[in-house]
Scaffold this motif. Structure first.
Motif, PDB file in Angstrom:
ATOM      1  N   ALA A 127       0.866  -1.185   0.000  1.00 38.43           N
ATOM      2  CA  ALA A 127       0.000   0.000   0.000  1.00 38.43           C
ATOM      3  C   ALA A 127       0.901   1.232   0.000  1.00 38.43           C
ATOM      4  O   ALA A 127       1.927   1.265   0.685  1.00 38.43           O
ATOM      5  CB  ALA A 127      -0.902   0.004   1.224  1.00 38.43           C
ATOM      6  N   TYR A 128       0.518   2.216  -0.784  1.00 41.50           N
ATOM      7  CA  TYR A 128       1.256   3.466  -0.877  1.00 41.50           C
ATOM      8  C   TYR A 128       0.363   4.581  -0.359  1.00 41.50           C
ATOM      9  O   TYR A 128      -0.823   4.610  -0.665  1.00 41.50           O
ATOM     10  CB  TYR A 128       1.624   3.778  -2.331  1.00 41.50           C
ATOM     11  CG  TYR A 128       2.369   2.679  -3.028  1.00 41.50           C
ATOM     12  CD1 TYR A 128       3.755   2.600  -2.954  1.00 41.50           C
ATOM     13  CD2 TYR A 128       1.689   1.716  -3.773  1.00 41.50           C
ATOM     14  CE1 TYR A 128       4.445   1.591  -3.607  1.00 41.50           C
ATOM     15  CE2 TYR A 128       2.369   0.711  -4.430  1.00 41.50           C
ATOM     16  CZ  TYR A 128       3.747   0.652  -4.340  1.00 41.50           C
ATOM     17  OH  TYR A 128       4.415  -0.353  -4.979  1.00 41.50           O
ATOM     18  N   GLU A 129       0.962   5.480   0.382  1.00 38.22           N
ATOM     19  CA  GLU A 129       0.206   6.647   0.834  1.00 38.22           C
ATOM     20  C   GLU A 129       1.012   7.898   0.511  1.00 38.22           C
ATOM     21  O   GLU A 129       2.182   7.993   0.867  1.00 38.22           O
ATOM     22  CB  GLU A 129      -0.074   6.570   2.334  1.00 38.22           C
ATOM     23  CG  GLU A 129      -0.930   7.711   2.829  1.00 38.22           C
ATOM     24  CD  GLU A 129      -1.286   7.578   4.298  1.00 38.22           C
ATOM     25  OE1 GLU A 129      -2.449   7.842   4.634  1.00 38.22           O
ATOM     26  OE2 GLU A 129      -0.401   7.229   5.095  1.00 38.22           O
ATOM     27  N   ILE A 130       0.376   8.818  -0.155  1.00 33.31           N
ATOM     28  CA  ILE A 130       0.978  10.109  -0.479  1.00 33.31           C
ATOM     29  C   ILE A 130       0.186  11.138   0.324  1.00 33.31           C
ATOM     30  O   ILE A 130      -1.049  11.188   0.229  1.00 33.31           O
ATOM     31  CB  ILE A 130       0.866  10.401  -1.986  1.00 33.31           C
ATOM     32  CG1 ILE A 130       1.559   9.284  -2.779  1.00 33.31           C
ATOM     33  CG2 ILE A 130       1.446  11.768  -2.316  1.00 33.31           C
ATOM     34  CD1 ILE A 130       1.190   9.260  -4.241  1.00 33.31           C
ATOM     35  N   ALA A 131       0.891  11.942   1.127  1.00 29.16           N
ATOM     36  CA  ALA A 131       0.160  12.843   2.017  1.00 29.16           C
ATOM     37  C   ALA A 131       0.850  14.195   2.152  1.00 29.16           C
ATOM     38  O   ALA A 131       2.060  14.326   1.964  1.00 29.16           O
ATOM     39  CB  ALA A 131       0.014  12.206   3.389  1.00 29.16           C
TER      40      ALA A 131
END
Length: 178
Positions: A127-131
């Motif tokens: 899972a990738y999260e860009i924040a």
């Protein structure tokens, strides 16, 4: 020393795309010094309140990805501090507190608003999260402490300056969970 207080919490767990949490505390925090006198502790702001809230929605063709927007607001009584003995401070070139009036003064109330926007991509094994976290979005000037910094060009000027906590800080990050 002693601490006592009352706390209240109201929570709505995450469901139907949102959550929130409200907490409030009223408290008193004191100690007795070696001189036998009782004083407020440094952190006896007497109250603090936090509000957290967030929204999350599934996006994409398979609805496996999500977009999240959340916020946090904190408001609390200011940190305590002592009057300064300026003559003694000038003699040692450092802040010297008046020991008979420990923590009788208080900085302005602390407040901070944060905002977070994130996009999460859920793949089969990762899972990738860009924040983007916007810390102290209103750039509130919260006092941290006093420092001794005399002005040699003006010996009559107040030698004490206020040091402030972190101002506005945007943080961009990418997180990988596997």
């Amino acid at each position: 020393g002693y601490n006592y207080g009352l706390e209240f919490t109201l929570e709505k767990s995450f469901s139907k795309h949102y959550f929130f949490l409200y907490s409030a505390s009223l408290f008193d925090s004191k100690y007795t010094g070696s001189n036998g006198k009782t004083f407020d502790t440094d952190f006896n702001g007497q109250y603090v309140m936090n509000v957290l809230a967030g929204l999350e929605y599934e996006v994409g063709k398979s609805k496996k990805n999500s977009i999240n927007v959340s916020t946090k607001f904190t408001y609390g009584g200011g940190k305590r501090y002592s009057p300064v003995d300026v003559a003694a401070s000038n003699a040692v070139m450092d802040v010297v507190a008046d020991n008979d009036k420990v923590n009788t003064l208080q900085f302005n109330p602390y407040n901070r608003l944060d905002l977070r926007i994130a996009y999460k991509i859920n793949a089969k094994k990762v899972a990738y999260e860009i924040a983007l976290d916007l810390v102290n979005i209103l750039n509130t000037k919260n006092v941290l402490a006093l420092s001794y910094a005399p002005d040699p060009s003006n010996i009559n000027a107040d030698p004490l300056i206020k040091n402030y906590q972190l101002g506005f800080l945007p943080l961009f990050y990418v997180k990988v969970d596997f």
